[in-house]
Design a protein around this motif. Structure first.
Motif, PDB file in Angstrom:
ATOM      1  N   PRO A 236      -8.050  80.939  -4.767  1.00 48.92           N
ATOM      2  CA  PRO A 236      -9.054  80.225  -3.960  1.00 48.92           C
ATOM      3  C   PRO A 236      -8.445  79.038  -3.217  1.00 48.92           C
ATOM      4  CG  PRO A 236      -9.514  80.011  -6.326  1.00 48.92           C
ATOM      5  CD  PRO A 236      -8.353  80.926  -6.210  1.00 48.92           C
ATOM      6  N   VAL A 237      -8.889  78.832  -1.996  1.00 46.95           N
ATOM      7  CA  VAL A 237      -8.351  77.727  -1.186  1.00 46.95           C
ATOM      8  C   VAL A 237      -9.491  76.768  -0.841  1.00 46.95           C
ATOM      9  CG1 VAL A 237      -7.172  77.120   0.961  1.00 46.95           C
ATOM     10  CG2 VAL A 237      -6.641  79.298  -0.177  1.00 46.95           C
ATOM     11  N   ILE A 238      -9.410  75.558  -1.392  1.00 39.62           N
ATOM     12  CA  ILE A 238     -10.455  74.565  -1.115  1.00 39.62           C
ATOM     13  C   ILE A 238      -9.994  73.706   0.041  1.00 39.62           C
ATOM     14  CG2 ILE A 238     -11.820  72.660  -2.069  1.00 39.62           C
ATOM     15  CD1 ILE A 238     -11.514  73.956  -4.815  1.00 39.62           C
ATOM     16  N   LEU A 269     -10.335  67.343  -4.644  1.00 42.50           N
ATOM     17  CA  LEU A 269     -10.429  68.552  -5.464  1.00 42.50           C
ATOM     18  C   LEU A 269      -9.078  69.265  -5.580  1.00 42.50           C
ATOM     19  CD1 LEU A 269     -13.899  69.545  -4.204  1.00 42.50           C
ATOM     20  CD2 LEU A 269     -13.296  69.497  -6.627  1.00 42.50           C
ATOM     21  N   ALA A 270      -8.019  68.524  -5.282  1.00 43.52           N
ATOM     22  CA  ALA A 270      -6.682  69.141  -5.288  1.00 43.52           C
ATOM     23  C   ALA A 270      -6.368  69.790  -6.635  1.00 43.52           C
ATOM     24  CB  ALA A 270      -5.632  68.087  -4.932  1.00 43.52           C
ATOM     25  N   ALA A 271      -6.883  69.220  -7.718  1.00 47.87           N
ATOM     26  CA  ALA A 271      -6.555  69.752  -9.043  1.00 47.87           C
ATOM     27  C   ALA A 271      -7.543  70.829  -9.501  1.00 47.87           C
ATOM     28  CB  ALA A 271      -6.523  68.609 -10.058  1.00 47.87           C
ATOM     29  N   GLY A 276     -15.549  77.346  -8.677  1.00 46.71           N
ATOM     30  CA  GLY A 276     -16.496  76.841  -9.680  1.00 46.71           C
ATOM     31  C   GLY A 276     -16.430  75.323  -9.769  1.00 46.71           C
ATOM     32  N   ASP A 277     -15.219  74.781  -9.731  1.00 47.61           N
ATOM     33  CA  ASP A 277     -15.050  73.322  -9.807  1.00 47.61           C
ATOM     34  C   ASP A 277     -15.635  72.649  -8.563  1.00 47.61           C
ATOM     35  OD1 ASP A 277     -13.810  73.715 -12.166  1.00 47.61           O
ATOM     36  OD2 ASP A 277     -11.778  73.194 -11.490  1.00 47.61           O
TER      37      ASP A 277
END
Ligand code: TRP
Length: 339
Positions: A236-238, A269-271, A276-277
């Motif tokens: 996934p890419v945020i 949100l890098a981590a 879901g996060d």
């Protein structure tokens, strides 16, 4: 500095309304207060009657909207909050301005086209005339700024054309009507449907699940965000990216809630381990922002007598301002006796 905006007393207000408009009102009230200006907000019940509606429900929705605006931070002691139909000066100005409104301009309105397509029984002349009343709303108060959502751009342009045409035709020296600027927020102007991130979040959306209502309970907000459409990127890419509509919309919402940029939201949100996060972070931020609004709303909505008093007092203040404009407009147009 004077700010004016109008809000429809229809439908249940959703997150897009809040981030795109209501929050700008509260901000406007603040800025106007700091600069010794005035912020004026009008619940536009006369616009609401241009499409099919139920009279008893209109009255309920008007109270709902008043309570919600106050719950969101409008303070009747610090701004003017009123109901459009309590100020007859606005409706009279609407008629007077119709003489400097081009029929062809009204014919080009997107919102008229969209709304008339979904009317089943009657496309009212009022729906066609809607932008003239909106122009009168604004111009009655000689304001400098009109905070609105992106969808109102064309109506605001028309209002400006009407003011300019009026001044050119009737104001011998200088201007009688003030031509204000619109103020469209960059962040939060386009909150998209959670289930269909290609369309705007709206009350008329096909699924309830894609729309977060301001009065939704925290569990409902959580559920809707959990089910929000993202994409199948693996891993996934945020990131904020026009090709990633769902993810970008979530970042937009997060950014708007926290008053940061979407890229900053992505950096926070890098981590994250996955979407879901991201959804959990958005959920927390939305719930934190909306809970106090919902709680205050429940308290205020129960007392209709108090709401009615607030609206009537607002209308008295509004009428004082609008009456001055109307007298000048009538005078310049040669309508009625010389005053
Ligand atoms: N047409 C606006 C809307 O649907 C509501 C509105 C009515 C308004 N009068 C206004 C907005 C004057 C700004 C200024 O959102």
């Amino acid at each position: 500095m004077r700010i004016f905006s109008g809000i429809q007393p229809t439908g249940r207000k959703h997150l897009g309304n809040y981030l795109g408009a209501i929050r700008q009102y509260v901000d406007g009230q603040q800025r106007a207060g700091e600069q010794g200006g005035l912020a004026i907000f009008c619940i536009v019940d006369l616009h609401a009657i241009t499409v099919a509606y139920d009279p008893a429900e209109l009255r309920e929705r008007t109270y709902d909207t008043a309570a919600l605006l106050i719950a969101a931070g409008l303070d009747p002691e610090r701004c003017v909050l009123f109901r459009q139909s309590d100020v007859p000066e606005q409706t009279e100005l609407c008629w007077l301005l119709s003489s400097v409104t081009a029929h062809g301009d009204l014919n080009r309105m997107h919102q008229f086209k969209e709304k008339s397509e979904v009317q089943r029984e009657l496309i009212s002349a009022g729906l066609f005339f809607y932008p003239v009343l909106q122009a009168a709303d604004v111009l009655a108060y000689r304001c400098d700024e009109v905070p609105v959502g992106e969808d109102q751009r064309q109506h605001i342009e028309t209002m400006r054309d009407i003011a300019e045409r009026f001044n050119a035709r009737f104001a011998d020296r200088g201007e009688i009507l003030v031509t204000p600027e619109h103020r469209i927020p960059e962040v939060g102007a386009r909150i998209m449907d959670l289930q269909d991130p290609d369309s705007k979040m709206s009350t008329t959306a096909a699924s309830e699940e894609g729309t977060i209502y301001l009065l939704d309970e925290p569990e409902t907000i959580k559920r809707k965000l959990n089910r929000a459409v993202t994409d199948s990127d693996d891993p996934p890419v945020i990131a904020f990216d026009p090709d990633k509509r769902g993810v970008s919309n979530l970042l937009d919402i997060l950014a708007a809630c926290k008053a940061i940029s979407p890229d900053e939201a992505a950096a926070e949100l890098a981590a994250a381990r996955g979407y879901g996060d991201l959804k959990a972070a958005v959920s927390d931020a939305v719930i934190e922002m909306l809970t106090p609004v919902r709680e205050r709303y429940e308290q205020l909505r129960g007392d209709e007598t108090a709401l009615e008093q607030i609206l009537l007092r607002g209308a008295e203040q509004a009428r004082e301002i609008a009456a001055v404009t109307l007298t000048e407009v009538r005078g310049a147009m040669g309508v009625g006796p010389v005053v």
